[in-house]
Design a protein around this motif. Structure first.
Motif, PDB file in Angstrom:
ATOM      1  N   VAL A   1      61.455  38.899  38.353  1.00 51.01           N
ATOM      2  CA  VAL A   1      62.854  39.294  38.330  1.00 51.01           C
ATOM      3  C   VAL A   1      63.094  40.168  37.096  1.00 51.01           C
ATOM      4  N   PHE A   2      63.750  41.295  37.329  1.00 50.25           N
ATOM      5  CA  PHE A   2      64.197  42.102  36.208  1.00 50.25           C
ATOM      6  C   PHE A   2      65.648  41.765  35.891  1.00 50.25           C
ATOM      7  N   ALA A   3      65.973  41.700  34.632  1.00 50.35           N
ATOM      8  CA  ALA A   3      67.374  41.701  34.227  1.00 50.35           C
ATOM      9  C   ALA A   3      67.716  43.151  33.922  1.00 50.35           C
ATOM     10  N   VAL A   4      68.747  43.662  34.543  1.00 52.44           N
ATOM     11  CA  VAL A   4      69.121  45.059  34.381  1.00 52.44           C
ATOM     12  C   VAL A   4      70.499  45.150  33.747  1.00 52.44           C
ATOM     13  N   LEU A   5      70.588  45.980  32.724  1.00 49.88           N
ATOM     14  CA  LEU A   5      71.853  46.210  32.053  1.00 49.88           C
ATOM     15  C   LEU A   5      72.741  47.062  32.956  1.00 49.88           C
TER      16      LEU A   5
END
Lengths: 154, 154
Positions: A99-103
């Motif tokens: 999972v990427f956390a994206v701003l």
DNA sequence: CCTCGGTAGTTCGAATTCGAACCACCTTTG
DNA sequence: CAAAGGTGGTTCGAATTCGAACTACCGAGG
């Protein structure tokens, strides 16, 4: 382990100073961030780390590693940030587990808004209180301390 | 407040080092104390402060002031310590509202037992990693930082 | 292809934190 | 003495923390 090397007066002074300063500075900054922009210090750190990435995104694990929190703590905070619309989750295309956390744009904006006050507080409470020599000593010494701890414990 | 004095590279290094070290050292010590003697770091601090008093006792408020915790946090921890038999509450004779936290014999013994391992950990993770100059700089610099924060915020 | 060990992230429950509200009491003032 | 304001500690509820257990998936070996 029979005889202990107790701390000398000077060492004790350093230890107490370190202990008190770390608690108090952290507290003061947390307060300032919460009052001024509804962010906790951990949340702010997450935003900063994401903003530092060229794509504004980072894998959960990478985020957890560079950060103070445990993995579960990170999950919690990212969820909070997601509720606030400052961060978005994106599953990694090549690894379904990842999972990427994206701003988000809102996240970037909020960070831009929060940063000046935060930096001012960091200066007021810590940086501007120190002499240049102390600053360098702390950068070197505590940098070494933390990189050692990162190497072993983590 | 239009233009912000951002942190220079050196200042950033100091700030990051401080932040990481304070989190990691605290964590490591908490871990060590919990593993070796079933005490949290806050609890250990309370015992130390009590042991430093000639009578082995201190008013709750005094304990809270010198300490990191909020008043309610202190109430909680003292209750925990009381359950464990390491501390006892005693109401102040001249002021019914007042409460002393009193170190018990068991508490003193536990502290004596815990101290060597704790000191060793403090050395291993922090003190012995620093050069003498860094040690002094930290004692002076962070001492100043914390006394300022104590003065204002507290 | 199938199993096995390892990895990514989340969920769970327990412990701890804080500040705000609260209660009981002291102390000053009229 | 009575009222008013301040102080000392506790209680309360909400938020946050952690590690351990869990789910789902990847990748290597046979």
């Amino acid at each position: 382990m029979s005889d202990t090397r107790w701390l000398s007066a000077e060492e004790m002074r350093a230890w107490r100073g370190f202990l008190a300063a770390s608690a108090l500075v952290n507290r003061a900054l947390d307060q300032q961030l919460k009052d001024d922009c509804d962010l906790s210090h951990p949340q702010y750190e997450i935003l900063v780390r994401l903003a530092a990435e060229p794509e504004g995104e980072l894998r959960m694990t990478e985020l957890a590693n560079g950060l103070v929190n445990s993995k579960s703590g990170l999950t919690y905070q990212v969820t909070q940030l997601e509720k606030a619309g400052l961060v978005r989750r994106r599953t990694c295309p090549t690894d379904v587990r990842g999972v990427f956390a994206v701003l988000t744009e809102a996240g970037r904006a909020r960070l831009a808004e929060a940063a000046p006050g935060h930096v001012a507080a960091v200066r007021a409470h810590l940086i501007d209180v120190l002499t240049p020599e102390q600053l360098t000593a702390i950068a070197d010494g505590l940098g070494e301390v933390s990189s050692r701890l990162r190497a072993t414990g983590h």
